[in-house]
Design a protein around this motif. Structure first.
Motif, mmCIF file in Angstrom:
data_model
loop_
_atom_site.group_PDB
_atom_site.id
_atom_site.type_symbol
_atom_site.label_atom_id
_atom_site.label_comp_id
_atom_site.label_asym_id
_atom_site.label_seq_id
_atom_site.Cartn_x
_atom_site.Cartn_y
_atom_site.Cartn_z
ATOM 1 N N LEU A 2 21.306 -1.979 44.302
ATOM 2 C CA LEU A 2 22.493 -1.617 43.545
ATOM 3 C C LEU A 2 23.275 -2.882 43.199
ATOM 4 O O LEU A 2 23.521 -3.722 44.063
ATOM 5 C CB LEU A 2 23.351 -0.678 44.397
ATOM 6 N N TYR A 3 23.640 -2.977 41.938
ATOM 7 C CA TYR A 3 24.404 -4.130 41.458
ATOM 8 C C TYR A 3 25.783 -3.664 41.029
ATOM 9 O O TYR A 3 25.937 -2.520 40.588
ATOM 10 C CB TYR A 3 23.685 -4.781 40.271
ATOM 11 N N ALA A 4 26.766 -4.541 41.160
ATOM 12 C CA ALA A 4 28.143 -4.154 40.872
ATOM 13 C C ALA A 4 28.781 -5.128 39.889
ATOM 14 O O ALA A 4 28.403 -6.299 39.808
ATOM 15 C CB ALA A 4 28.953 -4.128 42.156
ATOM 16 N N HIS A 5 29.740 -4.590 39.150
ATOM 17 C CA HIS A 5 30.400 -5.394 38.125
ATOM 18 C C HIS A 5 31.753 -4.755 37.837
ATOM 19 O O HIS A 5 31.862 -3.540 37.783
ATOM 20 C CB HIS A 5 29.523 -5.405 36.861
ATOM 21 N N VAL A 6 32.785 -5.575 37.657
ATOM 22 C CA VAL A 6 34.086 -5.039 37.259
ATOM 23 C C VAL A 6 34.245 -5.218 35.755
ATOM 24 O O VAL A 6 34.106 -6.327 35.230
ATOM 25 C CB VAL A 6 35.250 -5.751 37.983
ATOM 26 N N ASP A 7 34.511 -4.103 35.084
ATOM 27 C CA ASP A 7 34.832 -4.168 33.661
ATOM 28 C C ASP A 7 36.292 -4.616 33.563
ATOM 29 O O ASP A 7 37.217 -3.820 33.725
ATOM 30 C CB ASP A 7 34.636 -2.790 33.029
ATOM 31 N N GLN A 8 36.491 -5.892 33.301
ATOM 32 C CA GLN A 8 37.833 -6.451 33.405
ATOM 33 C C GLN A 8 38.764 -5.974 32.296
ATOM 34 O O GLN A 8 39.982 -6.046 32.437
ATOM 35 C CB GLN A 8 37.752 -7.977 33.477
ATOM 36 N N ASP A 9 38.225 -5.451 31.221
ATOM 37 C CA ASP A 9 39.073 -4.860 30.184
ATOM 38 C C ASP A 9 39.652 -3.536 30.651
ATOM 39 O O ASP A 9 40.700 -3.105 30.173
ATOM 40 C CB ASP A 9 38.275 -4.632 28.898
ATOM 41 N N ALA A 10 38.963 -2.888 31.595
ATOM 42 C CA ALA A 10 39.424 -1.592 32.087
ATOM 43 C C ALA A 10 40.294 -1.711 33.335
ATOM 44 O O ALA A 10 41.028 -0.789 33.674
ATOM 45 C CB ALA A 10 38.222 -0.687 32.385
ATOM 46 N N HIS A 39 30.420 -13.563 41.624
ATOM 47 C CA HIS A 39 31.402 -13.988 40.621
ATOM 48 C C HIS A 39 31.385 -13.081 39.400
ATOM 49 O O HIS A 39 31.493 -13.540 38.266
ATOM 50 C CB HIS A 39 31.189 -15.445 40.229
ATOM 51 N N ASN A 40 31.196 -11.802 39.671
ATOM 52 C CA ASN A 40 31.246 -10.771 38.628
ATOM 53 C C ASN A 40 30.160 -10.912 37.563
ATOM 54 O O ASN A 40 30.332 -10.477 36.422
ATOM 55 C CB ASN A 40 32.634 -10.725 37.960
ATOM 56 N N THR A 41 29.050 -11.508 37.936
ATOM 57 C CA THR A 41 27.957 -11.617 36.974
ATOM 58 C C THR A 41 26.996 -10.424 37.088
ATOM 59 O O THR A 41 26.123 -10.254 36.245
ATOM 60 C CB THR A 41 27.155 -12.915 37.199
ATOM 61 N N GLY A 42 27.140 -9.633 38.144
ATOM 62 C CA GLY A 42 26.263 -8.474 38.295
ATOM 63 C C GLY A 42 24.822 -8.856 38.571
ATOM 64 O O GLY A 42 23.893 -8.124 38.210
ATOM 65 N N SER A 43 24.634 -9.992 39.228
ATOM 66 C CA SER A 43 23.269 -10.501 39.405
ATOM 67 C C SER A 43 22.763 -10.399 40.838
ATOM 68 O O SER A 43 21.584 -10.610 41.094
ATOM 69 C CB SER A 43 23.222 -11.975 38.978
ATOM 70 N N CYS A 61 38.812 3.582 42.349
ATOM 71 C CA CYS A 61 39.424 2.812 41.265
ATOM 72 C C CYS A 61 39.965 3.786 40.222
ATOM 73 O O CYS A 61 39.220 4.617 39.710
ATOM 74 C CB CYS A 61 38.399 1.873 40.620
ATOM 75 N N PRO A 62 41.259 3.708 39.915
ATOM 76 C CA PRO A 62 41.877 4.720 39.056
ATOM 77 C C PRO A 62 41.378 4.698 37.619
ATOM 78 O O PRO A 62 41.513 5.697 36.911
ATOM 79 C CB PRO A 62 43.374 4.388 39.126
ATOM 80 N N THR A 63 40.808 3.609 37.180
ATOM 81 C CA THR A 63 40.391 3.544 35.781
ATOM 82 C C THR A 63 38.876 3.518 35.607
ATOM 83 O O THR A 63 38.382 3.411 34.482
ATOM 84 C CB THR A 63 40.957 2.275 35.102
ATOM 85 N N GLY A 64 38.145 3.583 36.704
ATOM 86 C CA GLY A 64 36.690 3.505 36.584
ATOM 87 C C GLY A 64 36.211 2.132 36.151
ATOM 88 O O GLY A 64 35.125 1.991 35.590
ATOM 89 N N ALA A 65 37.014 1.105 36.446
ATOM 90 C CA ALA A 65 36.647 -0.244 36.004
ATOM 91 C C ALA A 65 35.478 -0.817 36.798
ATOM 92 O O ALA A 65 34.801 -1.729 36.332
ATOM 93 C CB ALA A 65 37.858 -1.172 36.124
ATOM 94 N N ILE A 66 35.277 -0.289 38.002
ATOM 95 C CA ILE A 66 34.169 -0.772 38.815
ATOM 96 C C ILE A 66 32.907 -0.033 38.390
ATOM 97 O O ILE A 66 32.857 1.193 38.412
ATOM 98 C CB ILE A 66 34.455 -0.551 40.312
ATOM 99 N N THR A 67 31.928 -0.785 37.966
ATOM 100 C CA THR A 67 30.697 -0.171 37.486
ATOM 101 C C THR A 67 29.548 -0.594 38.394
ATOM 102 O O THR A 67 29.631 -1.586 39.116
ATOM 103 C CB THR A 67 30.389 -0.599 36.042
ATOM 104 N N ARG A 68 28.491 0.183 38.345
ATOM 105 C CA ARG A 68 27.329 -0.146 39.159
ATOM 106 C C ARG A 68 26.074 0.188 38.372
ATOM 107 O O ARG A 68 26.104 0.993 37.445
ATOM 108 C CB ARG A 68 27.358 0.617 40.477
#
Ligand code: F3S
Length: 80
Positions: A2-10, A39-43, A61-68
Motif C-alpha cells: 500500500l502506497y500513500a500520498h497527500v493530495d495537497q490541493d485538497a 516525502h509525499n512522492t508515493g514511492s 481526514c475531513p477532506t479525503g486528502a489522504i489517498t492510497r
C-alpha cells in the motif's frame, strides 16, 4: 503493498493526520500535510507497523486528502 500520498490541493491543514500518525505525516509552513516516509512522492510502501495509524488518518481526514493506492504513485514531473 500500500502506497500513500497527500493530495495537497485538497488538504485544509486541519492537523488531524499528524495527531493520529505523527510518524507518517509532516507539515509545511502553511500546515499543508505531506506523507513523511517518502516525502509525499508515493514511492515507498507502508510497513506493516504503519498500517493501523495510516488507516486512522486516512479514514478521519475531513477532506479525503489522504489517498492510497496499490501501485506507487506516478512521479509528477513538470512539462518541458
Ligand atoms: Fe490535511 Fe487531512 Fe491531514 S486536511 S492536515 S491531510 S487530516
Amino acid at each position: 503493498p500500500l502506497y500513500a500520498h497527500v493530495d495537497q490541493d485538497a488538504c485544509i491543514a486541519c492537523g488531524l493526520c499528524q495527531m493520529l500518525a505523527p510518524a507518517l505525516f509532516d507539515y509545511d509552513e502553511n500546515g499543508i500535510a505531506s506523507y513523511r516516509p517518502d516525502h509525499n512522492t508515493g514511492s515507498l510502501a507502508l510497513s506493516a507497523q504503519q498500517l493501523q495509524a495510516f488507516k486512522l488518518a486516512y479514514q478521519r481526514c475531513p477532506t479525503g486528502a489522504i489517498t492510497r493506492g496499490q501501485q506507487p504513485f506516478a512521479p509528477t514531473r513538470p512539462h518541458a
